[in-house]
Design a protein around this motif. Structure first.
Motif, mmCIF file in Angstrom:
data_model
loop_
_atom_site.group_PDB
_atom_site.id
_atom_site.type_symbol
_atom_site.label_atom_id
_atom_site.label_comp_id
_atom_site.label_asym_id
_atom_site.label_seq_id
_atom_site.Cartn_x
_atom_site.Cartn_y
_atom_site.Cartn_z
ATOM 1 N N LEU A 6 -36.688 -54.941 40.674
ATOM 2 C CA LEU A 6 -37.437 -55.242 41.886
ATOM 3 C C LEU A 6 -37.366 -54.044 42.822
ATOM 4 C CD1 LEU A 6 -35.993 -58.818 42.589
ATOM 5 C CD2 LEU A 6 -37.976 -58.198 41.181
ATOM 6 N N SER A 7 -38.507 -53.666 43.355
ATOM 7 C CA SER A 7 -38.570 -52.612 44.357
ATOM 8 C C SER A 7 -38.674 -53.298 45.714
ATOM 9 C CB SER A 7 -39.792 -51.730 44.105
ATOM 10 O OG SER A 7 -39.950 -50.792 45.149
ATOM 11 N N ILE A 8 -37.804 -52.906 46.648
ATOM 12 C CA ILE A 8 -37.826 -53.533 47.964
ATOM 13 C C ILE A 8 -38.042 -52.468 49.028
ATOM 14 C CG2 ILE A 8 -36.433 -55.488 47.211
ATOM 15 C CD1 ILE A 8 -33.988 -54.220 48.539
ATOM 16 N N GLY A 9 -38.793 -52.834 50.061
ATOM 17 C CA GLY A 9 -39.085 -51.880 51.118
ATOM 18 C C GLY A 9 -39.352 -52.582 52.435
ATOM 19 N N ASP A 49 -41.811 -45.011 59.030
ATOM 20 C CA ASP A 49 -41.228 -44.717 57.716
ATOM 21 C C ASP A 49 -40.615 -45.977 57.104
ATOM 22 O OD1 ASP A 49 -41.950 -42.096 58.051
ATOM 23 O OD2 ASP A 49 -39.917 -41.369 58.406
ATOM 24 N N PHE A 50 -40.575 -45.980 55.793
ATOM 25 C CA PHE A 50 -40.001 -47.096 55.039
ATOM 26 C C PHE A 50 -38.559 -46.815 54.644
ATOM 27 C CE2 PHE A 50 -44.328 -48.369 54.436
ATOM 28 C CZ PHE A 50 -44.275 -49.733 54.193
ATOM 29 N N LEU A 51 -37.778 -47.874 54.536
ATOM 30 C CA LEU A 51 -36.533 -47.859 53.777
ATOM 31 C C LEU A 51 -36.862 -48.534 52.460
ATOM 32 C CD1 LEU A 51 -33.719 -48.869 56.304
ATOM 33 C CD2 LEU A 51 -34.379 -46.578 55.524
ATOM 34 N N ASN A 52 -36.394 -47.955 51.355
ATOM 35 C CA ASN A 52 -36.664 -48.478 50.017
ATOM 36 C C ASN A 52 -35.397 -48.508 49.188
ATOM 37 O OD1 ASN A 52 -39.343 -46.653 50.672
ATOM 38 N ND2 ASN A 52 -39.823 -48.598 49.700
ATOM 39 N N ALA A 53 -35.370 -49.426 48.238
ATOM 40 C CA ALA A 53 -34.264 -49.503 47.278
ATOM 41 C C ALA A 53 -34.767 -50.264 46.050
ATOM 42 C CB ALA A 53 -33.056 -50.210 47.886
ATOM 43 N N ILE A 54 -33.952 -50.262 45.035
ATOM 44 C CA ILE A 54 -34.204 -51.023 43.809
ATOM 45 C C ILE A 54 -33.073 -52.036 43.650
ATOM 46 C CG2 ILE A 54 -34.060 -50.871 41.271
ATOM 47 C CD1 ILE A 54 -36.748 -49.998 42.211
ATOM 48 N N SER A 59 -31.161 -63.295 34.846
ATOM 49 C CA SER A 59 -30.892 -64.732 34.810
ATOM 50 C C SER A 59 -31.353 -65.310 33.477
ATOM 51 C CB SER A 59 -31.625 -65.442 35.948
ATOM 52 O OG SER A 59 -31.497 -66.847 35.819
ATOM 53 N N ASP A 60 -30.671 -66.352 33.042
ATOM 54 C CA ASP A 60 -31.075 -67.068 31.833
ATOM 55 C C ASP A 60 -32.271 -67.970 32.099
ATOM 56 O OD1 ASP A 60 -29.036 -65.960 30.318
ATOM 57 O OD2 ASP A 60 -27.639 -67.593 30.768
ATOM 58 N N ASP A 61 -32.475 -68.336 33.382
ATOM 59 C CA ASP A 61 -33.451 -69.368 33.717
ATOM 60 C C ASP A 61 -34.667 -68.892 34.508
ATOM 61 O OD1 ASP A 61 -31.621 -71.189 32.594
ATOM 62 O OD2 ASP A 61 -30.564 -71.353 34.499
ATOM 63 N N VAL A 62 -34.808 -67.588 34.736
ATOM 64 C CA VAL A 62 -35.903 -67.099 35.579
ATOM 65 C C VAL A 62 -36.782 -66.148 34.767
ATOM 66 C CG1 VAL A 62 -36.515 -65.948 37.745
ATOM 67 C CG2 VAL A 62 -34.380 -67.267 37.606
ATOM 68 N N ASN A 63 -38.079 -66.451 34.696
ATOM 69 C CA ASN A 63 -39.013 -65.552 34.004
ATOM 70 C C ASN A 63 -39.713 -64.667 35.026
ATOM 71 O OD1 ASN A 63 -41.031 -67.097 35.195
ATOM 72 N ND2 ASN A 63 -41.658 -68.084 33.291
ATOM 73 N N GLU A 64 -40.716 -63.907 34.581
ATOM 74 C CA GLU A 64 -41.398 -62.982 35.479
ATOM 75 C C GLU A 64 -42.034 -63.694 36.667
ATOM 76 O OE1 GLU A 64 -42.006 -63.418 32.231
ATOM 77 O OE2 GLU A 64 -44.162 -63.502 31.821
ATOM 78 N N TRP A 65 -42.592 -64.881 36.439
ATOM 79 C CA TRP A 65 -43.196 -65.647 37.527
ATOM 80 C C TRP A 65 -42.133 -66.136 38.507
ATOM 81 C CZ3 TRP A 65 -48.111 -65.352 38.614
ATOM 82 C CH2 TRP A 65 -48.984 -64.926 37.607
ATOM 83 N N GLY A 66 -40.989 -66.477 37.977
ATOM 84 C CA GLY A 66 -39.884 -66.900 38.849
ATOM 85 C C GLY A 66 -39.413 -65.780 39.757
ATOM 86 N N TRP A 67 -39.355 -64.548 39.215
ATOM 87 C CA TRP A 67 -38.956 -63.408 40.051
ATOM 88 C C TRP A 67 -40.011 -63.137 41.117
ATOM 89 C CZ3 TRP A 67 -34.180 -63.190 39.838
ATOM 90 C CH2 TRP A 67 -33.454 -63.212 38.651
ATOM 91 N N LEU A 68 -41.297 -63.270 40.749
ATOM 92 C CA LEU A 68 -42.364 -63.080 41.729
ATOM 93 C C LEU A 68 -42.231 -64.107 42.850
ATOM 94 C CD1 LEU A 68 -45.039 -61.733 42.639
ATOM 95 C CD2 LEU A 68 -46.219 -63.491 41.273
ATOM 96 N N VAL A 96 -41.314 -54.811 39.508
ATOM 97 C CA VAL A 96 -41.714 -53.571 38.833
ATOM 98 C C VAL A 96 -41.776 -53.772 37.334
ATOM 99 C CG1 VAL A 96 -41.041 -51.179 38.376
ATOM 100 C CG2 VAL A 96 -40.759 -52.137 40.673
ATOM 101 N N SER A 97 -40.755 -54.414 36.796
ATOM 102 C CA SER A 97 -40.629 -54.545 35.352
ATOM 103 C C SER A 97 -39.767 -55.765 35.042
ATOM 104 C CB SER A 97 -39.969 -53.275 34.799
ATOM 105 O OG SER A 97 -39.718 -53.390 33.428
ATOM 106 N N VAL A 98 -40.128 -56.472 33.972
ATOM 107 C CA VAL A 98 -39.328 -57.604 33.506
ATOM 108 C C VAL A 98 -39.201 -57.480 31.996
ATOM 109 C CG1 VAL A 98 -39.105 -60.117 33.346
ATOM 110 C CG2 VAL A 98 -40.172 -59.083 35.368
ATOM 111 N N ASP A 99 -38.047 -57.066 31.516
ATOM 112 C CA ASP A 99 -37.757 -57.006 30.075
ATOM 113 C C ASP A 99 -38.893 -56.449 29.231
ATOM 114 O OD1 ASP A 99 -35.168 -57.982 30.213
ATOM 115 O OD2 ASP A 99 -35.788 -60.069 30.001
ATOM 116 N N GLY A 100 -39.615 -55.481 29.728
ATOM 117 C CA GLY A 100 -40.702 -54.895 28.966
ATOM 118 C C GLY A 100 -41.934 -55.770 28.868
#
Length: 164
Positions: A6-9, A49-54, A59-68, A96-100
């Motif tokens: 996840l990219s956060i800003g 200006d932005f502050l940004n981090a990654i 999780s065993d129970d969260v898919n890409e939609w869950g992270w969104l 940004v990316s979920v397990d490819g």
């Protein structure tokens, strides 16, 4: 199990507190949080200006939609208002990316479009995962991007995730 980057800003209000709110809100899932970087706004340049981090989560129970959905809930809790594309914001949480996983769904494009050329994503990601690979683009360390204007802020450290 899913693992997501996840990219956060933030560039409005208490920028660091908004970034920390993501780590706090996802604490049980956080595997790593990068150093914080400060960068000039991109797209709409007449803004703070932005502050940004990654943040890397798993999780065993969260898919890409869950992270969104979790990211959107954190943005809403921070008072995020979407008035202008690439405009100022209290908090931005991008998957940004979920397990490819790849997705061309308009609400969840994976990998995140433009991530392969954005120093605000790639520089902090390499800090926590030097061997990172971005689906469809290969090793992050081999991608060509400009890190000009990306300043590491060692005075700002995202905390609380290592004891989760």
């Amino acid at each position: 199990m899913t693992r997501a980057v996840l990219s956060i800003g933030s560039n409005l209000g208490d920028r660091f507190a908004f970034l920390q709110s993501v780590v706090d809100g996802l604490r049980p899932f956080v595997v790593a949080a990068s150093p914080v970087y400060e960068t000039a706004a991109w797209g709409v340049e007449d803004q703070p200006d932005f502050l940004n981090a990654i943040v890397i989560v798993s999780s065993d129970d969260v898919n890409e939609w869950g992270w969104l959905r979790r990211g959107q809930a954190l943005e809403n809790a921070a008072g995020r208002v979407r008035e202008k594309r690439w405009g100022p914001r209290t908090l931005d949480v991008d998957v940004v990316s979920v397990d490819g996983v790849t997705s061309d769904h308009p609400e969840l494009l994976l990998p995140h479009p433009g991530a392969f050329e954005r120093a605000t994503v790639l520089v902090p990601w390499l800090d926590v995962e030097p061997d990172a690979v971005l689906a469809g683009h290969g090793p992050v360390a081999g991608l060509e991007f400009s890190a000009e204007g990306v300043r590491r802020r060692d005075d700002l450290v995202l905390s609380g995730w290592m004891d989760a």
